[in-house]
Design a protein around this motif. Structure first.
Motif, PDB file in Angstrom:
ATOM      1  N   MET A 146      -4.079   7.368   5.448  1.00  0.00           N
ATOM      2  CA  MET A 146      -3.197   8.134   6.315  1.00  0.00           C
ATOM      3  C   MET A 146      -3.777   8.307   7.718  1.00  0.00           C
ATOM      4  O   MET A 146      -3.109   8.048   8.727  1.00  0.00           O
ATOM      5  N   LYS A 147      -5.035   8.726   7.802  1.00  0.00           N
ATOM      6  CA  LYS A 147      -5.641   8.941   9.110  1.00  0.00           C
ATOM      7  C   LYS A 147      -5.815   7.636   9.866  1.00  0.00           C
ATOM      8  O   LYS A 147      -5.668   7.587  11.094  1.00  0.00           O
ATOM      9  N   ARG A 150      -2.518   6.648  11.392  1.00  0.00           N
ATOM     10  CA  ARG A 150      -2.159   7.510  12.523  1.00  0.00           C
ATOM     11  C   ARG A 150      -2.965   7.150  13.760  1.00  0.00           C
ATOM     12  O   ARG A 150      -2.480   7.229  14.886  1.00  0.00           O
ATOM     13  N   SER A 159      -9.338   2.340  12.076  1.00  0.00           N
ATOM     14  CA  SER A 159      -7.911   2.124  12.309  1.00  0.00           C
ATOM     15  C   SER A 159      -7.603   0.648  12.543  1.00  0.00           C
ATOM     16  O   SER A 159      -6.618   0.110  12.021  1.00  0.00           O
ATOM     17  N   GLU A 244       2.638  14.460   3.455  1.00  0.00           N
ATOM     18  CA  GLU A 244       2.221  14.437   4.858  1.00  0.00           C
ATOM     19  C   GLU A 244       2.818  13.212   5.544  1.00  0.00           C
ATOM     20  O   GLU A 244       2.865  12.130   4.979  1.00  0.00           O
ATOM     21  N   GLN A 245       3.233  13.382   6.757  1.00  0.00           N
ATOM     22  CA  GLN A 245       3.862  12.294   7.492  1.00  0.00           C
ATOM     23  C   GLN A 245       2.817  11.468   8.229  1.00  0.00           C
ATOM     24  O   GLN A 245       1.907  12.007   8.856  1.00  0.00           O
ATOM     25  N   THR A 246       2.971  10.152   8.155  1.00  0.00           N
ATOM     26  CA  THR A 246       2.035   9.258   8.842  1.00  0.00           C
ATOM     27  C   THR A 246       2.655   8.740  10.112  1.00  0.00           C
ATOM     28  O   THR A 246       3.837   8.893  10.353  1.00  0.00           O
TER      29      THR A 246
END
Length: 246
Positions: A146-147, A150, A159, A244-246
């Motif tokens: 998730m992180k 984002r 990322s 949780e929204q990504t």
């Protein structure tokens, strides 16, 4: 899910000495799958995973090595193929998540992350896809986060690597679907360590479900993707994050 639905299949799970990787390895074993357990340094933890797999009645092989090192990946994949002939289910779970400001990073910092998560996934896929093609069946399960999706604060290589894994997965899903092979990504949210006895209240505050996930929550999704029941699911990123929204 049908009991022992993966009998006769063999899985390779990188980073399976603890936490999510271990949970996935154990869940696949419970479904009848033979499992190749991998870790980069903690051989004792990997042997424990293997012992727990054997306790289910499934077979296990421990193949230690660093997924960032091409010579290690070559040795590990060769050992798995020599022992079992082919790998039917590839789970690329190994990762590194160091935190450092972008302008302070070195080339070594960058490649230490990218070579495990992205290049390691490329190398294992190259090694095991020929056998999947020959058998007209295969499952590739990669990981994002998730992180990472984002935009990881002070984690640019994380990322970048995970977005690259997502691109690689989509490409493999289209190219190998005609061969009965699926390729998907799991993107975990906030998952507590397997040794933790309680959630961190500061972290649960942002999760609509109100609790942190556990390694078994990820393992359940990975197990589904590995089964014949998931034959029509490919090229997808499945978020397991409590809303949780990504």
């Amino acid at each position: 899910m049908t009991d022992k639905v993966l009998t006769g299949k063999t899985a390779f799970v990188s980073g399976s000495g603890q936490n999510i990787g271990r949970a996935i390895a154990l869940r696949l074993a419970e479904l009848g799958c033979t499992v190749v357990v991998n870790g980069s340094s903690n051989a004792e933890a990997c042997e424990e995973t293997a012992a727990r797999i054997r306790a289910t009645g499934a077979e296990a092989l421990v193949a230690m090595g660093d997924m960032a090192r091409p010579e290690d990946v070559a040795r590990i994949t060769a050992a798995a193929l020599d022992r079992f002939g082919a790998i039917d289910i590839l789970v690329n779970n190994a990762a590194r998540r160091p935190h450092k400001p972008f302008l302070e990073m070195t080339e070594e910092d960058w490649h230490g992350v990218v070579d495990v998560a992205l290049t390691g996934a490329y190398r294992t896929a190259r090694a095991f896809l020929p056998g999947m093609v020959d058998r007209k069946w295969g499952r590739i399960i990669n990981f994002a986060g998730m992180k990472a999706m984002r935009g990881y604060f002070e984690g640019a290589p994380i990322s970048a690597a995970k977005h690259g894994v997502w691109g690689l997965t989509k490409a493999l899903s289209t190219e190998f679907a005609p061969h009965g092979i699926t390729a998907n990504v799991i993107s975990p949210g906030q998952i507590r360590d397997e040794t933790a006895t309680a959630d961190d209240p500061k972290r649960t505050a942002t999760i609509p479900a109100g609790f942190m996930g556990r390694p078994d929550d990820i393992a359940s999704v990975a197990a589904f993707l590995a089964t014949p029941e998931a034959r029509f699911v490919t090229g997808q990123m499945i978020a397991v994050n409590g809303g949780e929204q990504t």
